[in-house]
Scaffold this motif. Structure first.
Motif: not given
Length: 488
Positions: A423-444
């Motif tokens: 809910a606190t995301y700005n427009d740039h941060q909401r870009l990360r919601l464009r793909v399905k979330p995962g168990i593992t990834g680069l940030w993880q």
């Protein structure tokens, strides 16, 4: 010459005279060609070694079939040629490493499998009768050997740079997002032959901060200098290149920095586009000599989506069945360690902002707030004794295989966040919601996982731009080695 993932376009002026604009070679250019040549030879030898090893396994298991070793060497050389051509076509010899070297693993896996399959086809067409077991072993062995060889080559090159061989010195002007990405890319790309020796603030970060390098571990944070940049300072640092990592420099600021670099007798490079648009690709059309550039989002093919989902379902099913004894034991330990259920169900935000219930093993006391900032240290009083162990080994994430089966999550993707944070995301941060979330990834996998996701979205945006089936495989491979290494 671009510093790849960091969006650096170099305008390299001859600094013999301030008004001269004759282009000259990028620092470390010869060194790059030498390293690229050495890497080609290493790749060729690795591919030959893979087929020889597969042949020896065939002889050990299936007996001597009378197949001459000389022919195996010749076929291995052809396989090596296929792999080198495929690697070259994918940009593997370009000099730049990617974020946490994921794309290097992706290219090695893709090229190795494609070369091995192509060789199998050629051997079949030419009726060379290479033993079937040798062919099969080769397909699985070559990616492993290529990944290992490239890691060794990368480490050796870094070791040479530490000793001052084949390396030029660069100063980064700009300590914001672009500056951090450029610095990280150069540090992780020894083939470029450019070593960041100092970072200057452009006023975008507080004076007390350092520049944290993107990567697996938070091994170092480069101090940021805040005094005015001067030609004498650049000369004292013995640098060869000034990189202006601030995409919004005014014309006057740009001319001032270029003048300082000219006075110091060094080359200058600058960011060619805003990092804020890093998630976009550029579509260029030539209309009667007029170039029109239009940004467009990264799109994925139906084949990628199909195979990604197929692998998710297959792997999640196999893992749930194979790990069922471990899941039962962990669930029992969680129940015995503290009052409350074994599973923790929490609402998370998935693709396109849709809510879903995510499953985890409970690692905190049952009366802890359900929606609050996650623990970042093992000493957090909300954690149970078994919860600390589960988090350290990442075993608390195993129930999310159920989410993968249901389709709300994938094996690989950005980490799903809690609604009150989104809910606190700005427009740039909401870009990360464009793909399905995962168990593992680069940030993880990165050191940044100890800090808020939305403050380190470079990892997720990088994945969105470059995601492919083989990149997902590469991330899973890195996850295995990361887990074996015990994380940070």
């Amino acid at each position: 010459m671009a510093a790849s993932e960091s969006y650096v376009a170099s305008h390299l002026a001859d600094s013999a005279a301030p008004g001269s604009m004759r282009h000259r070679a990028f620092p470390g250019g010869l060194n790059r060609y030498v390293l690229a040549g050495a890497e080609v030879i290493a790749d060729l030898l690795t591919c030959v070694a893979s087929l020889i090893a597969a042949y020896l396994v065939q002889r050990k298991v299936g007996g001597n079939l009378g197949y001459p070793l000389q022919r195996v060497l010749a076929i291995g050389a052809v396989q090596g040629l296929f792999a080198v051509l495929l690697l070259s076509a994918s940009g593997a010899y370009g000099g730049c490493s990617s974020l946490m070297r994921i794309r290097e693993t992706e290219r090695a896996v893709r090229a190795a499998i494609q070369a091995a399959l192509l060789l199998s086809f050629v051997v079949s067409i030419l009726a060379l009768q290479l033993p079937p077991m040798a062919v099969l072993v080769n397909v699985f062995l070559m990616p492993v050997l290529l990944i290992f060889q490239k890691q060794v080559t990368h480490s050796l090159t870094q070791a040479l740079h530490v000793r001052g061989y084949g390396c030029k010195r660069a100063v980064i002007y700009g300590a914001g997002e672009a500056g951090r990405r450029i610095t990280s890319t150069l540090l992780h790309s020894p083939k470029l032959g450019l070593q960041p020796v100092a970072v200057w603030s452009d006023g975008s970060v507080p004076a007390s901060d350092g520049l944290s390098v993107l990567g697996y571990r938070r091994e170092s944070a480069i101090p940021v200098r805040f005094e005015p940049l001067a030609a004498s300072t650049l000369r004292s640092l013995r640098c060869n290149l000034l990189i202006m990592a601030e995409p919004h420099l005014s014309a006057a600021q740009f001319e001032e920095m270029k003048s300082i670099a000219n006075q110091a007798g060094i080359l200058v490079a600058f960011v060619s586009e805003s990092a804020a648009h890093a998630e976009m690709q550029q579509s260029v059309a030539d209309i009667d000599g007029v170039l029109l550039t239009s940004p467009h989002e990264h799109s994925t093919s139906w084949s990628y989506a199909f195979f990604k989902r197929a692998v998710d379902v297959f792997a999640a099913t196999i893992l749930l069945i194979g790990l069922s004894p471990v899941l039962c034991i962990v669930a029992l330990l969680v129940r015995l360690s503290s009052p409350g259920p074994s599973l923790f169900i929490q609402r998370r935000v998935g693709r396109d902002g849709e809510f879903f219930d995510m499953y985890k093993f409970r690692t905190m006391v049952s009366d802890a707030p359900r929606y609050a900032v996650s623990p970042v240290t093992s000493s957090d009083p909300r954690l149970t004794s078994i919860g600390r162990v589960l988090r350290h080994l990442s075993l608390d994430e195993l129930p999310q295989l159920i989410n993968v089966l249901s389709g709300t999550m994938s094996l690989v993707g950005p980490r799903p966040e809690m609604p009150f944070i989104v809910a606190t995301y700005n427009d740039h941060q909401r870009l990360r919601l464009r793909v399905k979330p995962g168990i593992t990834g680069l940030w993880q996998l990165s050191a940044a996982r100890a800090f808020p996701i939305h403050e380190n979205i470079e990892y997720d945006l990088y994945y969105q731009r470059h995601r492919t089936f083989f990149m997902d495989i590469a991330i899973l491979i890195h996850t295995i080695f990361f887990a074996v290494g015990g994380g940070i």
